[in-house]
Design an enzyme around this catalytic site. Structure first.
Site, PDB file in Angstrom:
ATOM      1  N   GLN A  48      36.777 -34.111  22.563  1.00  0.00           N
ATOM      2  CA  GLN A  48      35.948 -33.802  23.720  1.00  0.00           C
ATOM      3  C   GLN A  48      35.759 -34.984  24.655  1.00  0.00           C
ATOM      4  OE1 GLN A  48      32.550 -32.466  21.532  1.00  0.00           O
ATOM      5  NE2 GLN A  48      33.232 -30.348  21.456  1.00  0.00           N
ATOM      6  N   HIS A 151      36.659 -33.112  13.038  1.00  0.00           N
ATOM      7  CA  HIS A 151      35.972 -32.287  14.036  1.00  0.00           C
ATOM      8  C   HIS A 151      36.997 -31.365  14.698  1.00  0.00           C
ATOM      9  CE1 HIS A 151      32.320 -32.012  16.847  1.00  0.00           C
ATOM     10  NE2 HIS A 151      33.177 -31.085  17.259  1.00  0.00           N
ATOM     11  N   GLU A 201      30.708 -28.621  11.589  1.00  0.00           N
ATOM     12  CA  GLU A 201      30.667 -27.182  11.887  1.00  0.00           C
ATOM     13  C   GLU A 201      31.903 -26.431  11.408  1.00  0.00           C
ATOM     14  OE1 GLU A 201      29.647 -25.886  15.787  1.00  0.00           O
ATOM     15  OE2 GLU A 201      27.946 -27.256  15.974  1.00  0.00           O
ATOM     16  N   TYR A 344      21.158 -24.893  17.870  1.00  0.00           N
ATOM     17  CA  TYR A 344      21.139 -24.737  19.320  1.00  0.00           C
ATOM     18  C   TYR A 344      20.210 -23.650  19.821  1.00  0.00           C
ATOM     19  CZ  TYR A 344      25.335 -27.619  19.436  1.00  0.00           C
ATOM     20  OH  TYR A 344      26.217 -28.654  19.314  1.00  0.00           O
ATOM     21  N   GLU A 414      22.965 -32.148  15.634  1.00  0.00           N
ATOM     22  CA  GLU A 414      23.199 -31.703  17.009  1.00  0.00           C
ATOM     23  C   GLU A 414      22.112 -30.723  17.408  1.00  0.00           C
ATOM     24  OE1 GLU A 414      27.081 -30.133  17.847  1.00  0.00           O
ATOM     25  OE2 GLU A 414      28.112 -31.810  16.880  1.00  0.00           O
ATOM     26  N   PHE A 458      23.951 -31.912  24.295  1.00  0.00           N
ATOM     27  CA  PHE A 458      24.497 -31.831  25.652  1.00  0.00           C
ATOM     28  C   PHE A 458      23.989 -32.939  26.555  1.00  0.00           C
ATOM     29  CE2 PHE A 458      25.118 -27.375  24.337  1.00  0.00           C
ATOM     30  CZ  PHE A 458      26.472 -27.289  24.575  1.00  0.00           C
TER      31      PHE A 458
END
Length: 487
Positions: A48, A151, A201, A344, A414, A458
């Site tokens: 990312q 990841h 994840e 989230y 996260e 984020f």
């Protein structure tokens, strides 16, 4: 009894992503509202943000391949350049330090270390040198490196293994290659890295990559999506997850026996879960809540803590859910020093009838419909089409984990909310409110016995995609003030 703790951790993750503004005044709330040994930090993932996808000896990953297929990603975006962290990491590490961060969480790109995916193809010393320099710079700035080994960026060659499932006892994740990659990381970086996570994840990797086909490897059944070239959405997500559990447990055993005694680090897995509340206050919808948790959170937590999958999954999936041998169960059970939790959003859960037996998939197996809306009203402010701001959910996840999973050491690795428009990126008071409210509910959880860690996912920083110039947002200044130390 309070939740078991190692050193406390509060990671506020930054995905380098959107612009400069003035400070926003909020009621005083600071790091001193938390236990003194909390660690505050930020993080992202190699694909990312690194870019340099063909530089420094790096080989391709499945995400390089997937994003280069036209139409697979919105606007045909790729990670070829991303945020150019590979060339600008010193600038970014300085930004993190300017925000008074204590830690930086990042992942190591498998094919930057092993370009061909396996040890037999050779170690890329240039890639090792890059991560050594990054780790050293993070430490030199007074921050702690938290490192994710995997990841989602699998070497493309190992993806072919899935085509032979279930006849062969392999998944897309070739277990020996992954163990070799992990051992190179321990050997090269473990003298300075004291916090490792094996997988980030795996739910997302399995369910979206092999159930829905919207993430790499892009596999799914034709009745799920005609855009998938091949796949079996009723079995592959469970097979992939099963081998992730076995790969994780083998690497934890490797670390504990060969490296942990001298390096004195900790190792765990990062799992993701939503919180769920009943759509209606009925027994059926309360059952849908539990099934939703079992099929998302329990799918990973139950094997790690109890050595097998949740009973609901065993009962409803039958032979589609792989079985652990007694030896495998014993190896997987307890294979963590801590658990990282990514949270989230929260959804309503409503019970639905059994799915069509000819069109089974992970998405319908739980027999629960999840939604952010009830009677046309959102459960909380909507950050993206799928994420809703519901701060109580983070407290409920922590306390549920404490009750159901024997009080493990937990780090929230996260948490966060995204921007939907450029003006929101420029003046992101909503993100400040998000941080403030979620941190307050983390404090609620601490008062109820939890106290290990928290992280936001984020962007606190805006990256201009044309110039790659970094700009700080309002929220980054709020975080800087929040984390300011009083000497």
């Amino acid at each position: 009894m309070g939740i078991r703790m190692g050193r406390r951790l509060l990671l506020i993750t930054l995905l380098l992503g959107a612009l400069l503004c003035n400070n926003v005044a909020y009621a005083k709330f600071s790091r001193y509202s938390f236990p003194k040994d909390f660690i505050f930090g930020t993080g992202s993932a190699a694909y990312q943000y690194e870019g340099a996808y063909k530089e420094g000896g790096k080989g391709p990953s499945i995400w390089d391949t997937f994003t280069h297929i036209p139409g697979k990603i919105l606007n045909n975006d790729t990670g070829d350049v991303a945020n150019d962290f590979y060339h600008r990491y010193k600038e970014d590490v300085n930004l993190l330090k300017d925000m008074n961060m204590d830690a930086f969480r990042f992942s190591i790109a498998w094919t930057r270390i092993l370009p061909n995916g396996s040890l037999s193809g050779g170690i890329n010393r240039e890639g090792v040198a890059f991560y050594n320099s990054l780790i050293n710079d993070v430490i030199a700035k007074g921050m702690i490196p938290f490192v994710t080994i995997f990841h989602w960026d699998t070497p493309p060659g190992s993806g072919k293994q899935i085509r032979r499932l279930p006849e062969r006892k392999h998944s897309n994740m070739h277990e020996k290659d992954y163990a070799d990659f992990a051992e190179v990381c321990f050997h090269e970086f473990g003298d300075r890295v004291k916090y490792w996570t094996t997988f980030n994840e795996p739910f997302t990797y399995s369910a979206y990559g092999y159930g829905g086909g919207v993430f790499a490897s892009g596999r799914c059944a034709p009745y799920v999506s005609k855009s998938c070239g091949a796949g079996d959405s009723s079995r592959e997500p469970y097979l992939v997850t099963h081998h992730i559990h076995l790969s994780h447990a083998a690497v934890v055993h490797l670390y504990r026996t060969r490296y942990q005694p001298t390096q004195k680090g900790q190792i765990g897995m990062v799992v993701v879960t939503h919180w769920f509340v009943p759509y209606d206050d009925t027994a059926a919808d309360r059952g849908a809540v539990q099934r939703s948790l079992d099929f998302m959170f329990g799918w990973f937590m139950d094997p790690l803590v109890h050595g097998d999958y949740p009973g609901t999954m065993r009962g409803w999936l039958g032979d589609r859910l792989p079985k652990f041998t007694p030896a495998q169960s014993a190896m997987v059970k307890g294979s963590y020093d801590f658990i990282g939790i990514n949270y989230y959003t929260t959804y309503y859960a409503k019970s639905v009838p059994p799915p069509n037996s000819n069109e089974l998939s992970y998405d319908v197996d739980s027999r629960a419909n999840t939604t952010g809306f009830r009677n046309g009203k959102p459960i909380g402010p909507q950050f993206t089409p799928i994420f809703f701001n519901y701060p109580p959910g983070i407290r409920e996840v922590l306390l549920y984990t404490k009750r159901r999973y024997n009080n493990p050491a937990i780090y929230i690795t996260e948490n966060g909310g995204n921007n939907s428009t450029v003006p929101e990126a420029l003046r992101d008071g909503h993100r400040i409110e998000f941080h403030s409210k979620h941190l307050q509910f983390v404090n609620h959880a601490i008062r109820n016995g939890w106290g290990d860690g928290y992280l936001d996912r984020f962007g606190l920083i805006y990256v201009d995609r044309k110039t790659l110039t970094r700009y700080r947002k309002d929220s980054s200044y709020w975080i800087e003030d929040f984390l300011k130390k009083q000497y």
